[in-house]
Design an enzyme around this catalytic site. Structure first.
Site, PDB file in Angstrom:
ATOM      1  N   THR A  28      -1.503  -5.624 -13.776  1.00 19.20           N
ATOM      2  CA  THR A  28      -1.474  -6.059 -12.375  1.00 19.20           C
ATOM      3  C   THR A  28      -2.754  -5.614 -11.675  1.00 19.20           C
ATOM      4  O   THR A  28      -3.402  -6.386 -10.959  1.00 19.20           O
ATOM      5  CB  THR A  28      -0.256  -5.462 -11.649  1.00 19.20           C
ATOM      6  N   THR A  36       1.882   6.397   3.244  1.00 22.30           N
ATOM      7  CA  THR A  36       2.255   5.589   4.396  1.00 22.30           C
ATOM      8  C   THR A  36       3.779   5.498   4.430  1.00 22.30           C
ATOM      9  O   THR A  36       4.420   5.520   3.382  1.00 22.30           O
ATOM     10  CB  THR A  36       1.612   4.190   4.269  1.00 22.30           C
ATOM     11  N   THR A  88       9.163  -5.495  -6.527  1.00 22.63           N
ATOM     12  CA  THR A  88       9.631  -4.333  -5.762  1.00 22.63           C
ATOM     13  C   THR A  88       9.911  -4.699  -4.304  1.00 22.63           C
ATOM     14  O   THR A  88      10.211  -3.828  -3.503  1.00 22.63           O
ATOM     15  CB  THR A  88       8.602  -3.184  -5.784  1.00 22.63           C
ATOM     16  N   ARG A 120       9.823   7.906  -3.083  1.00 19.18           N
ATOM     17  CA  ARG A 120       8.831   8.456  -2.161  1.00 19.18           C
ATOM     18  C   ARG A 120       9.495   9.504  -1.277  1.00 19.18           C
ATOM     19  O   ARG A 120      10.658   9.395  -0.923  1.00 19.18           O
ATOM     20  CB  ARG A 120       8.250   7.359  -1.289  1.00 19.18           C
ATOM     21  N   ASP A 135       3.945 -13.291  -4.061  1.00 17.79           N
ATOM     22  CA  ASP A 135       4.630 -12.070  -4.480  1.00 17.79           C
ATOM     23  C   ASP A 135       5.521 -12.384  -5.676  1.00 17.79           C
ATOM     24  O   ASP A 135       6.097 -13.468  -5.755  1.00 17.79           O
ATOM     25  CB  ASP A 135       5.465 -11.508  -3.323  1.00 17.79           C
ATOM     26  N   ASN A 136       5.643 -11.427  -6.593  1.00 20.46           N
ATOM     27  CA  ASN A 136       6.530 -11.628  -7.755  1.00 20.46           C
ATOM     28  C   ASN A 136       7.930 -11.072  -7.490  1.00 20.46           C
ATOM     29  O   ASN A 136       8.785 -11.125  -8.372  1.00 20.46           O
ATOM     30  CB  ASN A 136       5.927 -10.998  -9.018  1.00 20.46           C
ATOM     31  N   LYS A 145      -6.025   1.409 -10.662  1.00 21.40           N
ATOM     32  CA  LYS A 145      -6.658   1.209  -9.358  1.00 21.40           C
ATOM     33  C   LYS A 145      -8.148   1.550  -9.427  1.00 21.40           C
ATOM     34  O   LYS A 145      -8.973   0.882  -8.780  1.00 21.40           O
ATOM     35  CB  LYS A 145      -5.960   2.059  -8.296  1.00 21.40           C
ATOM     36  N   TYR A 158      -1.297   3.668 -13.153  1.00 20.16           N
ATOM     37  CA  TYR A 158      -1.551   3.313 -11.751  1.00 20.16           C
ATOM     38  C   TYR A 158      -2.903   3.862 -11.297  1.00 20.16           C
ATOM     39  O   TYR A 158      -3.746   3.117 -10.780  1.00 20.16           O
ATOM     40  CB  TYR A 158      -0.427   3.866 -10.885  1.00 20.16           C
ATOM     41  N   PHE A 186       6.344  -3.398   1.001  1.00 22.00           N
ATOM     42  CA  PHE A 186       6.485  -2.531   2.176  1.00 22.00           C
ATOM     43  C   PHE A 186       5.331  -2.754   3.161  1.00 22.00           C
ATOM     44  O   PHE A 186       5.529  -3.282   4.268  1.00 22.00           O
ATOM     45  CB  PHE A 186       6.563  -1.065   1.693  1.00 22.00           C
TER      46      PHE A 186
END
Lengths: 339, 339
Positions: free
Chosen positions: B104, B187, B42, B198, B38-39, B161, B157, B18
């Site tokens: 990741t 965002t 998503t 989201r 990019d894999n 991070k 997550y 995104f």
């Protein structure tokens, strides 16, 4: 010594380290067959010397950051318990290579969790009171979320262990492994590194060698010290206990004392005059640290039994022997940071 | 399209996602040569369709959890900027494979930091407001240490991070790479997934398709929504700004509104009657979230410029087109008010 191929095994990653070597010894004493996996990064050679001739003990050298050695993976079906104690745990050691520290916590734990999944073994992660950072809640219960600076020089360890806990509980939630997580508070005893910067070994070695005593800050910061045999009993009780394993368990001694009081207790054993030098507190050094162990008491029936005076006497005696035997070269020349 | 071997390049890991796809487009508009890694975990195919014919754009498929593709490592010397936006970022997506999410964040970031070290490239990590967890301080400045549950279902997550930030700042402290860390708050905009859970995409798609509107909790929880073009400007300003890079920087819109107010703003654009269904709040869902952006304002001269009404109108228009074009599997189309 290579253990037989048809027997159930206990794997202790980090088994050559301070707590790990005591855990191996206690498991052997209880009749277990123990495979110790260690990269010898912070292990003392003497720790293994006490174990390596035992018929039920096998040592495999390897770093859990890498793919596990074939000597481990080829016997996945035999492991019924996997303890993960593998990580440098004192600030000077874990900060020397912060990338490796983080990867040990995350990638290493992942490798062992996958082994537990393959083996059907129960997995115990040794986490740490450092997940609470510099706590604003005192004493710290397990549901306190901590006050950790994730950008500072201690973060490689603190955040690494928090991440390792996250992974362990994810494996549990996904039904991939039966996990237990211990949050270990300050522990002391024989087999500590004399020069890893921990406050007990620092003060004991400085007092024994008659050098200046180094205190960081004014000495009013508090710690709670658990003797290593108590800690090992707690770890085994947690691994073998009848729990659902969905929550971490604090293990430590709730008896809190200042660093100055610790020094006084040591000087009652090592009876000699000393000079005390004060140095600035390191970045992010916790001011207070004391476990709330009500969960361990309720669920495991565990609490520490060794009085500080007894544990310190054993520790001082061991360090005195090490210094006399030449295994401790010079306990006070290495720059150190407080725990 | 394979970019020439003798030109400086910008790497955008997660560039098909995104925010990543908007970042690639803006970098191309500024004359940069962009390699997108990019894999496609998503990413939406349409995100890349807009870029793939650009002469300065190259796509490399790969997962940063694994060793980086030879197409990347063979050109290490060419990279002068490396953006890491690679990670599933919505709870249903990052919780589907929590082990992969953690790896990741940690292993993937490590691979890219090592590439930055080899390349001498400046590295930007997109971290997240999730490092603050369910905050007790409001709004959240960068020195707030957060209130994160490291054992819960969001931890893969949030803690991933936090661990990635720790690694980035360790690389900086060790002099291994010049790093920048952005903490991205909510965002929204075109290229969002319609079904990633989201709140903006949920409500817009539900309103556009005439389905029941789903509100978690009573709708009084607050969020602060930054339009994606503002976010991209902030990321580039942070990457190119004259900073020492030793501290993270919040990027987001400090205009706070409740989820109910967000719905009302959407319904002013998508003018149709709706039925609202309330569902329980998910575990560890933050009650409030709003950035303190004074650091970004002072150090980058950046703040969001796009009013909510404008950003939402663009977002609704884009989703309406996607639904009409069949990229979103929903037959219902409705007219959307002009900006």
């Amino acid at each position: 010594m290579k253990l037989a191929q048809d027997q159930s095994l206990t794997l202790v990653a980090g088994g050559a380290g301070f707590i790990g070597s005591h855990l191996c010894a206690e498991l052997l004493a209880r009749g277990k067959r123990v495979v110790c996996l260690d990269n010898l990064q912070t292990a003392r050679p003497t720790n293994l010397r006490l174990l390596e001739d035992h018929p039920n003990f096998e040592f495999v050298e390897g770093d859990i950051v890498n793919a596990l050695p074939v000597d481990i993976t080829s016997r996945a079906g035999q492991f019924e318990r996997i303890y993960n104690l593998a990580c440098a745990a004192s600030p000077p050691q874990y900060q020397a290579d912060p990338e490796h520290t983080m990867l040990t916590c995350v990638v290493g734990t992942d490798h062992l969790l996958r082994l537990a999944e393959t083996s059907g073994a129960r997995f115990l992660l040794t986490s740490t009171s450092e997940v609470y950072g510099d706590p604003e809640v005192h004493p710290q219960p397990e549901n306190y979320r901590g006050w950790v600076n994730c950008t500072g020089p201690r973060a490689c360890y603190d955040e690494g262990k928090r991440a390792a806990e996250a992974m362990a509980f994810d494996f549990a939630r996904m039904g991939r492994a039966d996990v237990r997580v211990a949050r270990i508070f300050n522990t002391y005893g024989p087999h500590m590194h004399p020069d890893d910067g921990r406050v007990v070994s620092n003060l004991v070695c400085q007092a024994l060698s008659g050098r200046d005593i180094t205190i960081y800050g004014d000495g009013s910061q508090t710690r709670s010290f658990c003797y290593v045999s108590d800690m090992v009993e707690g770890l085994i009780a947690l691994m073998e206990g009848d729990l659902d394993g969905s929550e971490p368990v604090n293990l430590g001694n709730p008896e809190e004392l200042t660093v100055t009081e610790l020094l006084e207790a040591i000087l009652q054993i090592v009876d000699r005059p000393v000079t005390v030098t004060h140095l600035p507190l390191p970045t992010d050094d916790p001011r207070r640290r004391r476990p709330d162990i009500s969960r361990a008491e309720a669920q495991l029936g565990w609490r520490p039994r060794t009085p500080l005076s007894v544990g310190l006497a054993r520790t001082c005696a061991w360090f005195a022997e090490e210094i006399a035997g030449g295994d401790v070269q010079d306990p006070v020349t290495v720059p150190v940071a407080a725990e």
